[in-house]
Design a protein around this motif. Structure first.
Motif, PDB file in Angstrom:
ATOM      1  N   SER A 206     -14.773  -2.029  -9.616  1.00  0.00           N
ATOM      2  CA  SER A 206     -13.558  -2.057 -10.451  1.00  0.00           C
ATOM      3  C   SER A 206     -12.631  -0.884 -10.138  1.00  0.00           C
ATOM      4  O   SER A 206     -11.402  -1.042 -10.136  1.00  0.00           O
ATOM      5  CB  SER A 206     -13.945  -2.036 -11.928  1.00  0.00           C
ATOM      6  N   LEU A 207     -13.215   0.291  -9.867  1.00  0.00           N
ATOM      7  CA  LEU A 207     -12.418   1.496  -9.605  1.00  0.00           C
ATOM      8  C   LEU A 207     -12.296   1.788  -8.113  1.00  0.00           C
ATOM      9  O   LEU A 207     -12.074   2.940  -7.725  1.00  0.00           O
ATOM     10  CB  LEU A 207     -13.052   2.700 -10.306  1.00  0.00           C
ATOM     11  N   TYR A 208     -12.446   0.781  -7.283  1.00  0.00           N
ATOM     12  CA  TYR A 208     -12.431   1.012  -5.838  1.00  0.00           C
ATOM     13  C   TYR A 208     -11.140   1.679  -5.361  1.00  0.00           C
ATOM     14  O   TYR A 208     -11.196   2.648  -4.593  1.00  0.00           O
ATOM     15  CB  TYR A 208     -12.646  -0.313  -5.102  1.00  0.00           C
ATOM     16  N   PRO A 209      -9.935   1.224  -5.762  1.00  0.00           N
ATOM     17  CA  PRO A 209      -8.716   1.913  -5.294  1.00  0.00           C
ATOM     18  C   PRO A 209      -8.645   3.369  -5.736  1.00  0.00           C
ATOM     19  O   PRO A 209      -8.222   4.237  -4.953  1.00  0.00           O
ATOM     20  CB  PRO A 209      -7.578   1.072  -5.904  1.00  0.00           C
ATOM     21  N   SER A 210      -9.069   3.663  -6.971  1.00  0.00           N
ATOM     22  CA  SER A 210      -9.002   5.043  -7.462  1.00  0.00           C
ATOM     23  C   SER A 210      -9.989   5.941  -6.728  1.00  0.00           C
ATOM     24  O   SER A 210      -9.656   7.068  -6.339  1.00  0.00           O
ATOM     25  CB  SER A 210      -9.286   5.065  -8.964  1.00  0.00           C
ATOM     26  N   ILE A 211     -11.204   5.453  -6.510  1.00  0.00           N
ATOM     27  CA  ILE A 211     -12.203   6.254  -5.784  1.00  0.00           C
ATOM     28  C   ILE A 211     -11.742   6.493  -4.358  1.00  0.00           C
ATOM     29  O   ILE A 211     -11.898   7.591  -3.808  1.00  0.00           O
ATOM     30  CB  ILE A 211     -13.561   5.544  -5.811  1.00  0.00           C
ATOM     31  N   ARG A 212     -11.165   5.500  -3.773  1.00  0.00           N
ATOM     32  CA  ARG A 212     -10.675   5.624  -2.391  1.00  0.00           C
ATOM     33  C   ARG A 212      -9.576   6.666  -2.288  1.00  0.00           C
ATOM     34  O   ARG A 212      -9.538   7.473  -1.352  1.00  0.00           O
ATOM     35  CB  ARG A 212     -10.178   4.255  -1.926  1.00  0.00           C
ATOM     36  N   GLN A 213      -8.687   6.691  -3.255  1.00  0.00           N
ATOM     37  CA  GLN A 213      -7.593   7.660  -3.240  1.00  0.00           C
ATOM     38  C   GLN A 213      -8.104   9.076  -3.478  1.00  0.00           C
ATOM     39  O   GLN A 213      -7.629  10.035  -2.854  1.00  0.00           O
ATOM     40  CB  GLN A 213      -6.564   7.286  -4.306  1.00  0.00           C
ATOM     41  N   GLU A 236     -15.030   7.198   5.291  1.00  0.00           N
ATOM     42  CA  GLU A 236     -15.227   6.318   6.442  1.00  0.00           C
ATOM     43  C   GLU A 236     -16.192   5.180   6.111  1.00  0.00           C
ATOM     44  O   GLU A 236     -15.965   4.021   6.487  1.00  0.00           O
ATOM     45  CB  GLU A 236     -15.758   7.131   7.618  1.00  0.00           C
ATOM     46  N   SER A 237     -17.265   5.508   5.400  1.00  0.00           N
ATOM     47  CA  SER A 237     -18.202   4.461   4.988  1.00  0.00           C
ATOM     48  C   SER A 237     -17.644   3.630   3.842  1.00  0.00           C
ATOM     49  O   SER A 237     -17.903   2.425   3.761  1.00  0.00           O
ATOM     50  CB  SER A 237     -19.537   5.095   4.573  1.00  0.00           C
ATOM     51  N   PHE A 238     -16.876   4.267   2.968  1.00  0.00           N
ATOM     52  CA  PHE A 238     -16.325   3.574   1.807  1.00  0.00           C
ATOM     53  C   PHE A 238     -15.316   2.504   2.206  1.00  0.00           C
ATOM     54  O   PHE A 238     -15.162   1.496   1.510  1.00  0.00           O
ATOM     55  CB  PHE A 238     -15.671   4.603   0.870  1.00  0.00           C
ATOM     56  N   GLU A 239     -14.624   2.701   3.302  1.00  0.00           N
ATOM     57  CA  GLU A 239     -13.609   1.746   3.763  1.00  0.00           C
ATOM     58  C   GLU A 239     -14.161   0.744   4.777  1.00  0.00           C
ATOM     59  O   GLU A 239     -13.383   0.035   5.407  1.00  0.00           O
ATOM     60  CB  GLU A 239     -12.429   2.498   4.382  1.00  0.00           C
ATOM     61  N   SER A 240     -15.455   0.672   4.934  1.00  0.00           N
ATOM     62  CA  SER A 240     -16.054  -0.236   5.908  1.00  0.00           C
ATOM     63  C   SER A 240     -16.407  -1.572   5.257  1.00  0.00           C
ATOM     64  O   SER A 240     -16.635  -1.665   4.036  1.00  0.00           O
ATOM     65  CB  SER A 240     -17.311   0.393   6.514  1.00  0.00           C
ATOM     66  N   ASP A 300     -16.005 -14.441  -1.231  1.00  0.00           N
ATOM     67  CA  ASP A 300     -15.641 -13.417  -2.221  1.00  0.00           C
ATOM     68  C   ASP A 300     -15.484 -12.043  -1.556  1.00  0.00           C
ATOM     69  O   ASP A 300     -14.558 -11.285  -1.872  1.00  0.00           O
ATOM     70  CB  ASP A 300     -16.703 -13.352  -3.315  1.00  0.00           C
ATOM     71  N   VAL A 301     -16.375 -11.716  -0.627  1.00  0.00           N
ATOM     72  CA  VAL A 301     -16.299 -10.428   0.060  1.00  0.00           C
ATOM     73  C   VAL A 301     -15.045 -10.350   0.917  1.00  0.00           C
ATOM     74  O   VAL A 301     -14.335  -9.335   0.930  1.00  0.00           O
ATOM     75  CB  VAL A 301     -17.562 -10.200   0.910  1.00  0.00           C
ATOM     76  N   THR A 302     -14.733 -11.430   1.629  1.00  0.00           N
ATOM     77  CA  THR A 302     -13.540 -11.453   2.484  1.00  0.00           C
ATOM     78  C   THR A 302     -12.265 -11.340   1.650  1.00  0.00           C
ATOM     79  O   THR A 302     -11.311 -10.651   2.038  1.00  0.00           O
ATOM     80  CB  THR A 302     -13.522 -12.738   3.313  1.00  0.00           C
ATOM     81  N   HIS A 308      -7.620  -5.243  -0.509  1.00  0.00           N
ATOM     82  CA  HIS A 308      -7.569  -3.791  -0.419  1.00  0.00           C
ATOM     83  C   HIS A 308      -7.376  -3.292   1.007  1.00  0.00           C
ATOM     84  O   HIS A 308      -7.540  -2.088   1.263  1.00  0.00           O
ATOM     85  CB  HIS A 308      -8.844  -3.181  -1.002  1.00  0.00           C
ATOM     86  N   GLY A 309      -7.040  -4.158   1.912  1.00  0.00           N
ATOM     87  CA  GLY A 309      -6.721  -3.733   3.274  1.00  0.00           C
ATOM     88  C   GLY A 309      -7.917  -3.274   4.084  1.00  0.00           C
ATOM     89  O   GLY A 309      -7.784  -2.367   4.908  1.00  0.00           O
TER      90      GLY A 309
END
Length: 522
Positions: A206-213, A236-240, A300-302, A308-309
């Motif tokens: 749910s908080l993926y964009p915030s954690i990424r930022q 790097e692992s979080f955006e994989s 769903d994963v795709t 989220h790019g």
């Protein structure tokens, strides 16, 4: 024709020396046009200092002086000076001279307000000016009026999650309502807290964009040396694609087994519902393992990656590990790596765990226990299952008791269905309590023994986990040498604190006084 104002150079020199506390007796030379230009170039940058050094118009005329005529200025190049609200319309004057009333007295005058800095941050403290001119400076600031700085502060990243929620509400991705869209945070999952891992995975997604930022900003912060390097590695692992794949797989497995976990850790378990949840959980995991479940899961994963790019890997390409060397992995294709090694393998391990914990014997035992369920006037009663349940405890029931048990069960079920006091009983604990309250536990001794064995089994699962968790609070580092009896007493009072709260201090004192004969009465 307006009267031309003159500047007394001697008075100007003396005032400047007096304000700087420098004794000077040298008389300046007469000023010429060329020297005036040179003086204008050497004027201090602080306009207030110029104002303080400027003389009044009524000083001595005997000293050498020079006439300074007001030059005609172009209105298009000179700023428009508005009349001060405190003094009304202003007369044209030199920017170096104060404004005085009728030119007679400087005590009631104010300085040229256009030369005073508007921003308080740039103002010189009034106490640093000459004592005789401080009142005039104050009147100048009063004439300026209040000032509101026009600052353009950059937009901070605090509240980014709230802005994303507003955008999602505008698009229609989420809905409003009571208890919805509340602020969430990441908590460390605990091994003894069932469901904590599931909650953590849900919050990560749910908080993926915030954690990424946050990881991106920490990684760019050069002041954080070790933390910045660690944040870059995590990002790097979080955006994989592999991280997104594993997060959704854990979400699916925890989601199907969470209801079963919550049902098994309740104090008063509904055995029938727990058995049904075991079968439903196994069936759903088996359906997820099939081809249709794989296709739906991968879709769903795709979709999440596209939103989220995140780059989606090609299942026909070769697997490339993220943040690890290739030499530790076999050269396999992505389909084999993600579908076989991850997807199928993890689901099979979860199914194997459920089969080990709830095998045929344990499942049959739970089904037999469900026959004691008192809901709806013992609608789930089954005499054969209860007799089979007693056969699981050969050390507690003799052969003679096993032969007599079916007849006693028949008498018991007829009594409880006929008695009005047992119609409101909803669980096994209330049934046991009611049997003791009605003194029927002595009449149906074998049934009551079997009921106690049924009540012990749930205690050996979730309640034992609670006891070990509570032991960390009771037996800590400061009390690590307590004996078994003292530890047992402390655990009983801690676990049954809801019951001990009802005990008053007078009851404790009376009990302590009755334990032995004492010289002093409490």
């Amino acid at each position: 024709m307006k009267k031309k104002k003159t500047i007394d150079l001697k008075s100007l020199w003396e005032r400047s020396a007096k304000s700087q506390k420098i004794a000077s007796t040298t008389v300046p030379k007469p000023l010429t046009i060329e020297s005036e230009v040179q003086i204008s170039q050497n004027v201090p940058s602080n306009p207030i200092q110029l104002l303080l050094e400027a003389p009044s118009a009524h000083d001595s005329d005997t000293s050498p002086s020079v006439q300074v005529e007001k030059e005609e200025t172009n209105p298009s190049t000179q700023p428009n000076r508005a009349a001060s609200p405190a003094t009304g319309p202003r007369t044209e004057s030199s920017p170096l001279s104060p404004i005085s009333d009728d030119g007679d007295d400087d005590d009631d005058g104010i300085y040229d307000v256009d030369l005073l800095p508007r921003d308080p941050a740039h103002r010189t403290p009034i106490s640093s000016y000459d004592v005789n001119k401080q009142d005039a400076v104050r009147r100048g600031f009063v004439a300026l009026g209040p000032f509101q700085p026009d600052h353009e502060f950059p937009q901070r990243d605090i509240g980014a999650q709230a802005r994303r929620i507003v955008e999602a509400l505008d698009v229609g991705d989420i809905e409003t309502g009571t208890g919805l869209n509340q602020e969430m945070g990441l908590s460390r999952p605990g091994d003894t807290r069932w469901g904590s891992h599931y909650k953590t995975v849900m919050h990560v997604i749910s908080l993926y964009p915030s954690i990424r930022q946050v990881l991106f900003k920490v990684g760019k912060d050069k002041s954080q040396n070790a933390e910045a390097i660690q944040a870059q590695t995590m990002l790097e692992s979080f955006e994989s694609f592999e991280f997104i794949f594993m997060a959704h797989l854990l979400l699916a497995i925890f989601g199907y087994s969470d209801d079963l976990s919550n049902a098994l850790q309740k104090r008063d378990q509904d055995i029938v519902n727990a058995i049904e949840l075991i079968y439903d959980t196994k069936m759903q995991l088996q359906l997820l393992r099939e081809d249709d479940g794989w296709e739906s899961f991968l879709k769903d994963v795709t979709s999440f990656c596209a939103k989220h790019g995140i780059k989606v890997v090609d299942m026909d390409g070769f697997y490339k590990p993220v943040g690890r060397s290739k030499r530790f992995f076999k050269k396999v294709k992505n389909f084999s790596r993600f579908h076989v090694d991850m997807f199928i393998s993890i689901i099979d391990r979860q199914l194997q765990e459920l089969n080990d914990r709830f095998d045929e014997v344990n499942t049959e035992l739970l089904l037999c226990m469900a026959s004691f369920n008192p809901i709806d006037s013992f609608a789930a009663y089954d005499k054969e299952n209860l007799v089979k349940l007693a056969q699981f405890y050969p050390k507690d029931f003799t052969e003679t008791e096993l032969l007599h048990l079916p007849f006693q069960l028949t008498l018991f079920i007829n009594f409880v269905r006929r008695d009005e006091r047992f119609k409101n009983v909803k669980n096994l604990v209330e049934l046991s309590t009611m049997l003791v309250a009605t003194k029927k536990h002595t009449a149906y001794e074998l049934v009551y023994k079997l009921l106690k064995l049924v009540l012990i089994l749930p205690v050996a699962t979730a309640s034992v986990e609670r006891v070990f968790s509570s032991m960390n609070y009771v037996k800590n580092k400061l009390r690590n040498r307590m004996g078994e009896q003292y530890l047992n007493d402390c655990l009983v009072t801690f676990l049954e604190r809801d019951l001990f709260v009802q005990v008053t201090n007078d009851d404790i004192i009376s009990r302590f006084q009755a334990m032995a004969t004492r010289k002093v009465k409490l």
